[in-house]
Design an enzyme around this catalytic site. Sequence first.
Site, short mmCIF file in Angstrom:
data_model
loop_
_atom_site.label_atom_id
_atom_site.label_comp_id
_atom_site.label_asym_id
_atom_site.label_seq_id
_atom_site.Cartn_x
_atom_site.Cartn_y
_atom_site.Cartn_z
N HIS A 214 78.67 64.11 44.98
CA HIS A 214 78.92 62.97 45.86
C HIS A 214 77.68 62.71 46.72
CE1 HIS A 214 83.47 62.68 45.57
NE2 HIS A 214 83.24 63.80 44.93
N GLU B 277 77.15 67.07 48.44
CA GLU B 277 76.93 65.78 49.09
C GLU B 277 75.41 65.61 49.14
OE1 GLU B 277 79.10 63.55 50.16
OE2 GLU B 277 81.00 64.64 50.31
N ARG C 195 84.50 51.78 47.18
CA ARG C 195 84.60 53.25 47.07
C ARG C 195 85.64 53.71 46.03
NH1 ARG C 195 84.69 58.04 50.37
NH2 ARG C 195 86.70 59.08 50.41
N GLU D 142 78.46 55.58 45.78
CA GLU D 142 77.53 56.70 45.89
C GLU D 142 76.62 56.73 44.66
OE1 GLU D 142 80.34 59.91 46.54
OE2 GLU D 142 81.07 58.97 48.38
N HIS E 299 83.15 58.34 43.70
CA HIS E 299 83.15 57.23 44.66
C HIS E 299 82.11 56.20 44.24
CE1 HIS E 299 85.10 60.20 47.59
NE2 HIS E 299 86.03 59.37 47.14
ZN LIG Z 1 82.18 60.77 47.63
#
Ligand SMILES: [Zn+2]
Length: 417
Positions: A304, A378, A234, A179, A176
């Site tokens: 991410h 994440e 994104r 990020e 993405h």
């Molecule tokens: Zn992501």
Amino acid sequence: MLAFLLLVTVTLASAHESGEHFEGEKVFRVKVEDKNHVNLLQELASTNQIDFWKPDSATQITPHSTVDFHVKAEDILTVEDFLEQNELQYEVLIGNLRSALEAQFDSGARATGHSYEKYNNWETIEAWTKQVASENPNLISRSTIGTTFEGRNIYLLKVGKAGSNKPAIFIDCGFHAREWISPAFCQWFVKEAVRTYGSESQMTQLLNTFDFYVVPVLNIDGYVYTWTTNRMWRKTRSVRSGSTCVGTDPNRNFNAGWCSIGASRSPCADTYCGPAAESEKETKALADFIRKNLSSIKAYLTIHSYSQMLLYPYSYAYKLPANNAELNTLAKATVNELASLYGTKYTYGPGASTIYPAAGGSDDWAYDQGIKYSFTFELRDTGRYGFALPESQIRATCEETLRAVKYVASYVLEHLY
Ligand SMILES: [Zn+2]
């Protein structure tokens, strides 16, 4: 006249880079208690330009959660009125997104050239992949696994001591575009691998045993676009006939329950699953590489941000993976290891129940290919800065994440299959 046009162009370019684009725009956090709140927020999203930060789209909002979203300046009064009229509890996470984006660049690292404690643009990262490989020929080789929609090379760094039939661990960053901490981690990982090989026992053992396949940025076109035009982009940057909207969500584009839940069929949506699984050149290149090297790849790690979570399959359904108990134990131990450095708290669990259902993700796909250890990280933070995480947090974020990745890799080493 030409000079004037040049001046205008330069002014616009620097306005974008400084994030002037986001002047007066806000990021809200709303507390969602019940189904009625979910419906209200979905209603709000249908009538205003709302950029969801967490979860990724209005359809993924669930009761007993919080929702973070970015609102354009012209919609702020409407949104605030709506929240107050409906007695929704909310806070403003970021009062002026432009200021927050400017404040990202607080590292004090030198202004030009590559730095591990800066967010580097693609041109700089690309040059770095070449340099780090040429400076460490005994540990790193660089290859290209494909090209992006706009024709950029997707690089893969193979990091490890030369040997035959080595097992491998696959790590990718930059799915993405916005990020930015994610590509920063992949660079950090490679740096630490070469810096500590031969002096630090765990890393030495890992690199002697494994090859690490590292893709520093997968969605390069999107990443470039966040630097030149829209910091909050994104998706990929693919265009196709029949729609004026650009891009597909690469993490909804894998052949794992593709587009069945938590993804959109609308090309304009931020969670657009694409016209078919692996429709994107980037996801196809990644999937092709993994398929080709499946016999050696023992773990798949995809990086991410944000929300500080360690997720494992499944996300496309509420079913649990066959080795759920093992993955749960490993995830728990890994987040404890991560927290041991700076106390950063992660939650963990199967994707669907821990964060929300989302089909077409690379972790589920890799798992279903037979890769038993498949995780989505994440990274920081939990929303104070969100995607605008300051550069001054790169070092600590990458150090703690490196600990976690090494922990997982060492576990896999002890449980080779
Ligand atoms: Zn992501």
